[in-house]
Write an enzyme that holds these catalytic residues in place. Structure first.
Site, PDB file in Angstrom:
ATOM      1  N   PHE A   1       0.805  -1.229   0.000  1.00 34.90           N
ATOM      2  CA  PHE A   1       0.000   0.000   0.000  1.00 34.90           C
ATOM      3  C   PHE A   1       0.834   1.273   0.000  1.00 34.90           C
ATOM      4  O   PHE A   1       0.348   2.343  -0.353  1.00 34.90           O
ATOM      5  CB  PHE A   1      -0.939   0.017   1.226  1.00 34.90           C
TER       6      PHE A   1
ATOM      7  N   LYS B   1      -1.292  -6.985  -9.607  1.00 34.64           N
ATOM      8  CA  LYS B   1      -2.309  -7.075  -8.540  1.00 34.64           C
ATOM      9  C   LYS B   1      -1.921  -6.004  -7.525  1.00 34.64           C
ATOM     10  O   LYS B   1      -1.068  -6.214  -6.667  1.00 34.64           O
ATOM     11  CB  LYS B   1      -2.273  -8.472  -7.920  1.00 34.64           C
TER      12      LYS B   1
ATOM     13  N   GLU C   1      -5.053  -3.852  -2.291  1.00 36.29           N
ATOM     14  CA  GLU C   1      -6.499  -3.569  -2.198  1.00 36.29           C
ATOM     15  C   GLU C   1      -6.770  -2.308  -1.390  1.00 36.29           C
ATOM     16  O   GLU C   1      -7.865  -1.757  -1.420  1.00 36.29           O
ATOM     17  CB  GLU C   1      -7.239  -4.774  -1.592  1.00 36.29           C
TER      18      GLU C   1
ATOM     19  N   SER D   1       5.096  -7.191   3.204  1.00 33.30           N
ATOM     20  CA  SER D   1       5.648  -7.545   4.512  1.00 33.30           C
ATOM     21  C   SER D   1       6.432  -8.859   4.439  1.00 33.30           C
ATOM     22  O   SER D   1       6.227  -9.669   3.525  1.00 33.30           O
ATOM     23  CB  SER D   1       4.509  -7.664   5.526  1.00 33.30           C
TER      24      SER D   1
ATOM     25  N   CYS E   1       9.695   1.373   3.607  1.00 32.17           N
ATOM     26  CA  CYS E   1      10.579   0.252   3.938  1.00 32.17           C
ATOM     27  C   CYS E   1      12.002   0.767   4.173  1.00 32.17           C
ATOM     28  O   CYS E   1      12.842   0.038   4.682  1.00 32.17           O
ATOM     29  CB  CYS E   1      10.548  -0.794   2.849  1.00 32.17           C
TER      30      CYS E   1
ATOM     31  N   GLU F   1       9.103  -4.683  13.044  1.00 32.92           N
ATOM     32  CA  GLU F   1       8.842  -3.560  12.132  1.00 32.92           C
ATOM     33  C   GLU F   1       7.545  -2.880  12.585  1.00 32.92           C
ATOM     34  O   GLU F   1       6.478  -3.491  12.607  1.00 32.92           O
ATOM     35  CB  GLU F   1       8.682  -4.055  10.698  1.00 32.92           C
TER      36      GLU F   1
HETATM   37  P1  NAD Z   1       1.289  -6.743   2.874  1.00 34.77           P
HETATM   38  O1  NAD Z   1       2.302  -7.828   2.904  1.00 34.77           O
HETATM   39  O2  NAD Z   1       0.173  -6.796   3.847  1.00 34.77           O
HETATM   40  O3  NAD Z   1       0.575  -6.707   1.418  1.00 34.77           O
HETATM   41  C1  NAD Z   1       1.316  -6.671   0.237  1.00 34.77           C
HETATM   42  C2  NAD Z   1       0.523  -7.370  -0.877  1.00 34.77           C
HETATM   43  O4  NAD Z   1       0.343  -8.736  -0.525  1.00 34.77           O
HETATM   44  C3  NAD Z   1      -0.870  -6.782  -1.101  1.00 34.77           C
HETATM   45  O5  NAD Z   1      -1.096  -6.690  -2.488  1.00 34.77           O
HETATM   46  C4  NAD Z   1      -1.793  -7.785  -0.433  1.00 34.77           C
HETATM   47  O6  NAD Z   1      -3.042  -7.890  -1.088  1.00 34.77           O
HETATM   48  C5  NAD Z   1      -1.034  -9.099  -0.539  1.00 34.77           C
HETATM   49  N1  NAD Z   1      -1.256  -9.986   0.614  1.00 34.77           N
HETATM   50  C6  NAD Z   1      -1.486  -9.601   1.911  1.00 34.77           C
HETATM   51  N2  NAD Z   1      -1.612 -10.692   2.694  1.00 34.77           N
HETATM   52  C7  NAD Z   1      -1.442 -11.768   1.893  1.00 34.77           C
HETATM   53  C8  NAD Z   1      -1.459 -13.172   2.126  1.00 34.77           C
HETATM   54  N3  NAD Z   1      -1.662 -13.674   3.340  1.00 34.77           N
HETATM   55  N4  NAD Z   1      -1.258 -13.991   1.082  1.00 34.77           N
HETATM   56  C9  NAD Z   1      -1.042 -13.493  -0.165  1.00 34.77           C
HETATM   57  N5  NAD Z   1      -1.030 -12.178  -0.449  1.00 34.77           N
HETATM   58  C10 NAD Z   1      -1.220 -11.324   0.570  1.00 34.77           C
HETATM   59  O7  NAD Z   1       2.076  -5.364   2.947  1.00 34.77           O
HETATM   60  P2  NAD Z   1       1.491  -3.898   3.124  1.00 34.77           P
HETATM   61  O8  NAD Z   1       0.947  -3.746   4.503  1.00 34.77           O
HETATM   62  O9  NAD Z   1       0.612  -3.567   1.973  1.00 34.77           O
HETATM   63  O10 NAD Z   1       2.834  -3.027   2.965  1.00 34.77           O
HETATM   64  C11 NAD Z   1       3.718  -2.761   4.018  1.00 34.77           C
HETATM   65  C12 NAD Z   1       4.878  -3.728   4.044  1.00 34.77           C
HETATM   66  O11 NAD Z   1       5.566  -3.707   2.797  1.00 34.77           O
HETATM   67  C13 NAD Z   1       5.921  -3.359   5.093  1.00 34.77           C
HETATM   68  O12 NAD Z   1       6.345  -4.525   5.723  1.00 34.77           O
HETATM   69  C14 NAD Z   1       7.046  -2.740   4.278  1.00 34.77           C
HETATM   70  O13 NAD Z   1       8.322  -2.815   4.863  1.00 34.77           O
HETATM   71  C15 NAD Z   1       6.975  -3.564   3.037  1.00 34.77           C
HETATM   72  N6  NAD Z   1       7.598  -2.885   1.923  1.00 34.77           N
HETATM   73  C16 NAD Z   1       8.812  -3.344   1.517  1.00 34.77           C
HETATM   74  C17 NAD Z   1       9.476  -2.707   0.483  1.00 34.77           C
HETATM   75  C18 NAD Z   1      10.808  -3.190   0.025  1.00 34.77           C
HETATM   76  O14 NAD Z   1      11.287  -2.730  -1.005  1.00 34.77           O
HETATM   77  N7  NAD Z   1      11.451  -4.096   0.735  1.00 34.77           N
HETATM   78  C19 NAD Z   1       8.904  -1.586  -0.131  1.00 34.77           C
HETATM   79  C20 NAD Z   1       7.659  -1.144   0.316  1.00 34.77           C
HETATM   80  C21 NAD Z   1       7.023  -1.807   1.351  1.00 34.77           C
END
Ligand code: NAD
Length: 492
Positions: free
Chosen positions: A151, A175, A178, A229, A284, A385
């Site tokens: 997000f 994708k 959401e 994450s 991140c 985190e």
């Molecule tokens: P998230 O992991 O909750 O969601 C990321 C994506 O995964 C979304 O599209 C979501 O629909 C999908 N998703 C969520 N749960 C899932 C599951 N159980 N199974 C399959 N798909 C699933 O992450 P977020 O809250 O949207 O974003 C924040 C996180 O992203 C933080 O941990 C941040 O550090 C990380 N992030 C990392 C980087 C990087 O370059 N390393 C960059 C930006 C954000």
């Protein structure tokens, strides 16, 4: 309220899902839109991938020089629509307008770099590896590549991958998160109306876990790029690779920053508070654990507290706002709970940003800057985190102790040092185990031509996002060894 449609085979198509997920503006909780959600996402994914595969079969043979032409147009479109897109990002994600403009700039830079794919994707050729035998290596596309994004950078992260995948001859299915689907909805409308790409080459399927599982299970998806994450990244990597796909999965972070006693007070304070509290800590590459080294701890502590206190919190579109809300009320609750855990585990709150209210935006998910001093080094807030505007402030007598502490952490996305001492900086950059190092820099985010990713639990895979790594990720090499014996030649 309209539910967003998926973009499949060059058309906006209603999802097979009847369930939906509400998208809320984090500054006031107003509903912006709804996205389709639920088990029928797998049917949507299958439809998108089947069309994408067909599009790939034709696109792979288009010369690279021709494949990058739509990217030049895309860059111009992103520039023309930058202010509208920035407003969208701010409204669905909460960050300030300037922060939104900043992430779009990096998106545009990635499109620019991908325009050079015909150089980066060039073959390698060796003549006469043995007498009369030549050998060359070509790069060919993979097929349908899918991308799943988080997000916090709705306008930037898809562009770490999308332009490179297309330029190298693949089809691409996105994708988006959401929680923030509107920015890419707008970008795909531009793509639909203006880009003239073959139908099916670029698709977007909305949804959550079911859509992701659909992509991970589909036999025609050859590669997955994920950002999110760590727990989900680990899952994506394990399931994607078990299903025979190439996977790059970028995860979470806990970024430490060292302040040496010779660091310039004003610059260091400004840069570090921007890093910790910018985007409300939802980056991140946000600094999270600040480590003072040596005798000047008191001076830096006082300055950091003062700078943090003075940040203006509010709606991201208001000019004076320096920090917007966090993404959701659940996220706010989780962060506030972590602050309490930190205090219960022994940290001293120098400023406590809970119970923050913004006039006119009483329902917003606001948390003001929080600084917790001397938390337990093995405790929850130092090891977890937080992804919110919370700084943990710790102290070591020596740089070596700080490096040792940093290297014991489970993440490895970024680590920074502030100092005037070149030797200290050199030893830091050489010894610290992290994918990105900042030296007198607070957010060490690589520009588009450099690879971007972390180490340890911040990344699962091999090739990173952006630049040449992206070109390599989206292509497979083929080596051809060729002999043309002289006595086969017809005499002309
Ligand atoms: P998230 O992991 O909750 O969601 C990321 C994506 O995964 C979304 O599209 C979501 O629909 C999908 N998703 C969520 N749960 C899932 C599951 N159980 N199974 C399959 N798909 C699933 O992450 P977020 O809250 O949207 O974003 C924040 C996180 O992203 C933080 O941990 C941040 O550090 C990380 N992030 C990392 C980087 C990087 O370059 N390393 C960059 C930006 C954000």
């Amino acid at each position: 309220m309209k539910t967003l449609h998926n973009y499949i085979n060059g058309e906006w198509i209603k999802s097979k899902n009847s369930d939906t997920h509400e998208v809320l503006n984090p500054a006031n909780q107003e509903i912006i839109t709804k996205v389709p959600f639920g088990k029928d996402s797998k049917t949507d994914v299958d439809q998108a991938v089947r069309h994408a595969h067909k599009a790939y079969l034709a696109w792979k043979d288009v010369p690279t020089m021709k494949r990058v032409q739509p990217l030049f147009k895309l860059k111009a479109l992103l520039e023309t629509h930058k202010t509208t897109l920035a407003q969208m990002i701010t409204n669905e994600c909460g960050k300030t307008y300037n922060e939104s403009m900043g992430e779009l700039q990096r998106a545009i830079e990635n499109v620019e770099v991908a325009c050079g794919a015909y150089v980066m994707n060039q073959s390698e050729f060796s003549e006469n590896i043995a007498s009369g035998i030549d050998e060359f290596m070509i790069r060919q596309p993979l097929g349908v590549c899918a991308c799943i994004t988080p997000f916090n950078f709705p306008g930037m992260i898809p562009f770490w991958f999308l332009p490179y995948a297309i330029a190298t001859g693949n089809a691409f299915v996105l994708k988006p998160s959401e929680k923030v689907p509107m920015t890419m909805q707008y970008v795909f409308e531009l793509i639909h109306k203006e880009l003239g790409l073959p139908k099916g080459l670029l698709s977007m399927v909305h949804g959550g876990k079911e859509a992701v599982d659909g992509l991970l299970e589909h036999p025609d998806v050859k590669a997955i790029s994920f950002v999110g994450s760590t727990n989900v990244a680990r899952y994506i990597y394990a399931k994607g690779t078990a299903n025979g796909k190439r996977v790059q999965a970028q995860g979470g972070a806990k970024n430490p920053v060292v302040i040496m006693p010779d660091a310039d007070l004003d610059t260091t304070t400004k840069i570090i508070t921007d890093s910790v509290f910018g985007c409300a800590g939802q980056r991140c590459l946000a600094a999270s654990v600040i480590i003072t080294v040596g005798d000047e701890k008191g001076m830096y502590t006082e300055a950091l507290v003062e700078a943090a206190k003075n940040r203006t919190i509010g709606y991201g579109m208001d000019k004076q706002t320096e920090m917007g809300p966090v993404i959701s009320s659940e996220s706010k609750k989780r962060i506030e709970n972590l602050i309490q855990i930190g205090i219960d585990e022994g940290a001293k709150p120098l400023i406590d940003g809970r119970n923050c209210e913004v006039s006119g935006f009483e329902k917003g998910n606001f948390i003001a800057p929080t600084i917790l001093e001397n938390p337990s080094l093995d405790g929850t807030i130092v090891q977890t985190e937080i992804f919110g505007p919370v700084m943990s402030l710790v102290h070591f007598d020596k740089l070596e102790q700080s490096i040792d502490f940093i290297n014991r952490g489970k993440y490895g996305n970024m680590a920074c040092i502030f100092t005037r001492d070149g030797l200290a900086a050199r030893s830091f950059r050489s010894q610290v185990m992290a994918g990105n190092i900042g030296i007198n820099i607070g957010v060490a985010a690589p520009v588009a031509q450099f690879p971007f990713s972390g180490w340890k639990e911040s990344f699962f895979g091999d090739l990173h996002a952006q630049g040449r790594h992206a070109i390599e990720f989206f292509t497979q090499t083929k080596v051809v060894i060729e002999r043309w014996p002289k006595d086969w030649s017809r005499k002309f």
